[in-house]
Design an enzyme around this catalytic site. Structure first.
Site, PDB file in Angstrom:
ATOM      1  N   GLU A 175     -10.042 -19.521   6.380  1.00  0.00           N
ATOM      2  CA  GLU A 175      -9.093 -19.397   5.286  1.00  0.00           C
ATOM      3  C   GLU A 175      -7.703 -19.494   5.896  1.00  0.00           C
ATOM      4  OE1 GLU A 175     -10.055 -16.847   7.020  1.00  0.00           O
ATOM      5  OE2 GLU A 175      -8.127 -15.885   7.358  1.00  0.00           O
TER       6      GLU A 175
ATOM      7  N   LYS B 110      -1.710 -17.339  16.223  1.00  0.00           N
ATOM      8  CA  LYS B 110      -3.044 -17.507  15.646  1.00  0.00           C
ATOM      9  C   LYS B 110      -4.017 -18.185  16.605  1.00  0.00           C
ATOM     10  CE  LYS B 110      -2.107 -15.935  11.414  1.00  0.00           C
ATOM     11  NZ  LYS B 110      -2.719 -14.729  10.858  1.00  0.00           N
TER      12      LYS B 110
ATOM     13  N   SER C 293       6.069 -13.871  16.070  1.00  0.00           N
ATOM     14  CA  SER C 293       4.702 -14.377  15.949  1.00  0.00           C
ATOM     15  C   SER C 293       4.604 -15.883  15.763  1.00  0.00           C
ATOM     16  CB  SER C 293       3.991 -13.662  14.796  1.00  0.00           C
ATOM     17  OG  SER C 293       4.714 -13.826  13.595  1.00  0.00           O
TER      18      SER C 293
END
Ligand SMILES: Cc1ncc(COP(=O)(O)O)c(C=O)c1O
Lengths: 260, 393
Positions: B116, B94, B377
């Protein structure tokens, strides 16, 4: 037949009171009764909300009311059922307002056809951008005699407003401030300047101010600049807490229409 | 940035085939127009590139290793590599995106950042960069997720962000996104919305994919041949978009997107947006999403907060429709098993989201010569509570 929105604004150039409420609220089968009572009480236009699970542009009041309506079991199909005989009882302009997804899922063409069949005059779909509308849906709307009412905000460039004014939209919805519905009430100096700017454009299309109009003071203030104003959250609050619907509706409209 | 543009990327209007676009209320038009007019120019500028590349290297620790997993390879009889996004600062992919977006926000003169988050990874990555750059940060998170991802909530708070609970719907990622969008509507000038995945109105899906594309750029540099498979989990689809990006036009590379099946794709308790979805509109984008026959968005379910989303980025909706990507899914149980398997074979505790990608390995009919890259990830620290419950069950 002329579109009722056009007819109304041809005859009435000021103090047009438009009331919004979600279908199927507070009880599932209240939709038509509220509509009838609103006309009786003196509302000029009604916008019936199509409840949606994820109402992005709405504040808490309308979000909660939409949730309640969905729990009650409202759907677009049922709404058209409820409005089937509407034109026997109601003669003022009626619009449907909602988010794109339920309408798309229903089928936009079918939606327009059914709107025409029950006597709906216009549609407001805030998340359908004008570009997409013009490209894909305008013909279907026109074929069914429906106005697609656009929203403008304090940030909308003048060129875009003038472009809208060249088209046939019934009226232009002037969003009073950059905020979700019901988030702000009252009208600030800054907002008055914005309304004055819109007024100075001398648009041929009627305008109505909405978002944050809640009482006679804000209604009358808005009407100094535009043909009328739209009340949503404040009306929803007035009918959500039980009591006789007809009385609540009548009291609310009288409360707003007090002459200053 | 690369000059050749894949036909699978967004066109000028933000469409991926029939999907994408910007279906937003007029209230957001100004913000979107501002971003659309500026983001590419900003990203391509020397000053942005210099700062972005430097932060990715010295702050995040890129390039992330491409690790050959001998023991998974033995087990599945193929050559399996893990792209180690779990080793990034903040623990997931991210951060590649949040650094880029916060730098863009600064260029646009914004002073307040909102985001969010589902699993909390995007929230942490956003809060981290806001701490680094001294910007105010508000993160919306579903109340359900606040409860199940407690360590990340604490991290965001320590980083100085305000975490606001979303209380509508199932109180998960979709609801947090609704609240963030409402906040953005109510703060039209000073606020930048850092979206955490390849979702939302154009240009977000395109911008986030480009910021995540560093993943596949590095994979290509780290390998001497093209892989046969690239496998990634999809919530909104940002880590998958990054892992697929530079392989999109290598049609011989099979791109595998793994959705969260929850209790099973046929059940109501699922987040498999492609398997269960229909065309519609969510958060400003035309895409595939889970909805009922009245067009109400249905509440998704997955054990993994980061995959618990009823939609999918328009890029992936198109890759699926064009048959460019293979879409698979993994249940809660399969993901848990895959997480424990990786931990026991390799000593790597993966995030629950990434475990869904690993869970696809037994379902691919692999040959010994097949080269597979699994995008790992994120790391599993945030999921320890779920893993502990599994161990005790
Ligand atoms: C580690 C990890 N992987 C994947 C995801 C899913 O997001 P996306 O599909 O955008 O990669 C998340 C989201 O929170 C995450 O934390």
């Amino acid at each position: 037949m002329d579109n009722r929105i056009d007819v109304l604004f041809r005859e009435k150039k000021e103090n047009v009171l438009t009331i919004y409420f979600p279908a199927g609220f507070p009880e599932l089968n209240d939709t038509l009764s509220i509509l009838v009572e609103l006309e009786k009480a003196g509302a000029d236009v009604v916008e019936i909300g199509i409840p949606f699970s994820d109402p992005l542009a709405d504040g808490e009041t309308i979000e909660m009311a939409s949730q309640k309506a969905l729990q009650n079991g409202i759907s677009l199909k049922l709404l058209f059922e409820q409005l089937k005989e509407m034109r026997k009882y109601v003669s003022i302009p009626v619009l449907l307002m909602g988010y794109l997804n339920p309408v798309y899922r229903y089928g936009i063409e079918q939606f327009c056809v059914d709107c025409k069949a029950v006597g709906i005059d216009g549609v407001i779909l805030p998340d359908l951008p004008m570009r997409e509308y013009r490209k894909n849906y305008q013909t279907i709307f026109h074929k069914n005699g429906l106005k697609n009412v656009p929203l403008i905000t304090p940030q909308t460039p003048v060129e875009r407003i003038e472009e809208l004014d060249k088209e046939e939209h019934g009226f232009i919805y002037v969003v009073a401030s950059s905020a979700t519905t019901g988030a702000k009430s009252g009208i600030s100096k800054e907002q008055e300047d914005y309304f004055a700017r819109i007024k100075a454009l001398q648009l041929k299309t009627p305008t109505q101010i909405g978002f944050g109009i809640a009482d006679s003071a804000s209604f009358n203030k808005a009407c100094e600049f535009t043909s009328g104003a739209i009340i949503g959250s404040a009306f929803v609050k007035a009918i959500q807490n039980g009591g006789e619907l007809a009385v609540n509706v009548k009291n609310f409209v009288e409360f707003v229409k007090v002459i200053k | 940035m690369d000059k050749h543009r894949s036909k699978y990327l967004a066109n000028e209007d933000g469409y991926y085939g029939d999907f994408g676009g910007a279906f937003i209320p007029e209230l957001l038009q100004h913000n979107i127009d501002e971003l659309k007019a500026n983001w590419e120019q900003i990203i391509e500028s020397d000053s942005f590139q210099k700062e972005y590349v430097k932060l990715l290297k010295d702050y995040v620790g890129r390039p992330s290793p491409l690790y050959f997993s001998q023991r998974l390879s033995d087990k599945y009889n193929a050559q399996i590599y893990l792209k180690r996004e779990d080793l990034n600062h903040t623990g997931s992919h991210k951060v590649n995106n949040t650094i880029g977006q916060v730098l863009i926000a600064k260029q646009l003169g914004k002073s307040r950042i909102i985001a969010e988050t589902g699993a909390g990874q995007h929230g942490v990555a956003t809060a981290t960069i806001c701490a680094l750059m001294g910007l105010e940060c508000v993160v919306y998170m579903g109340a359900t997720d606040i409860a199940r991802q407690a360590p990340n909530v604490a991290r965001m708070k320590m980083l100085g962000a305000e975490v606001r609970a979303a209380e509508s719907g199932n109180k998960t990622l979709k609801d947090a996104t609704n609240e963030a969008i409402r906040d953005w509507i109510n703060h039209p000038t000073d606020t930048f919305y850092v979206i955490g995945s390849v979702v939302g109105p154009h240009p977000y899906p395109d911008m986030v994919a480009q910021l995540q594309s560093v993943i596949s750029k590095e994979i290509k540099e780290q390998m001497s041949q093209l892989p046969n498979y690239v496998v990634a989990c999809v919530g909104g689809g940002s880590n998958a978009a990054g892992a697929f990006y530079h392989f999109l036009d290598n049609e011989e590379v099979e791109l595998v997107a793994v959705e969260a099946a929850g209790m099973g794709v046929e059940t109501a308790e699922t987040a498999a947006s492609i398997a269960q979805g229909n065309v519609g509109f969510i958060h400003g984008s035309k895409t595939l999403l889970m909805q009922d026959e009245d067009g109400q968005i249905t509440e998704p379910y997955s054990i993994s907060a980061g995959l618990d989303y009823p939609g999918i980025g328009p890029l992936h909706a198109n890759l699926y429709t064009q048959k460019r990507a293979t879409v698979m899914n993994a249940t809660d149980e399969e993901a848990l098993q895959a997480a424990f398997e990786l931990t026991q074979l390799e000593g790597i505790i993966p995030a629950l989201e990434s475990a869904h990608a690993l869970a696809a390995l037994p379902k691919l009919a692999l040959k010994p010569t097949d080269v597979v890259v699994v995008n790992l990830s994120g790391r599993g620290d945030k999921d320890m509570e779920t893993y502990i419950a599994k161990m005790n069950s």
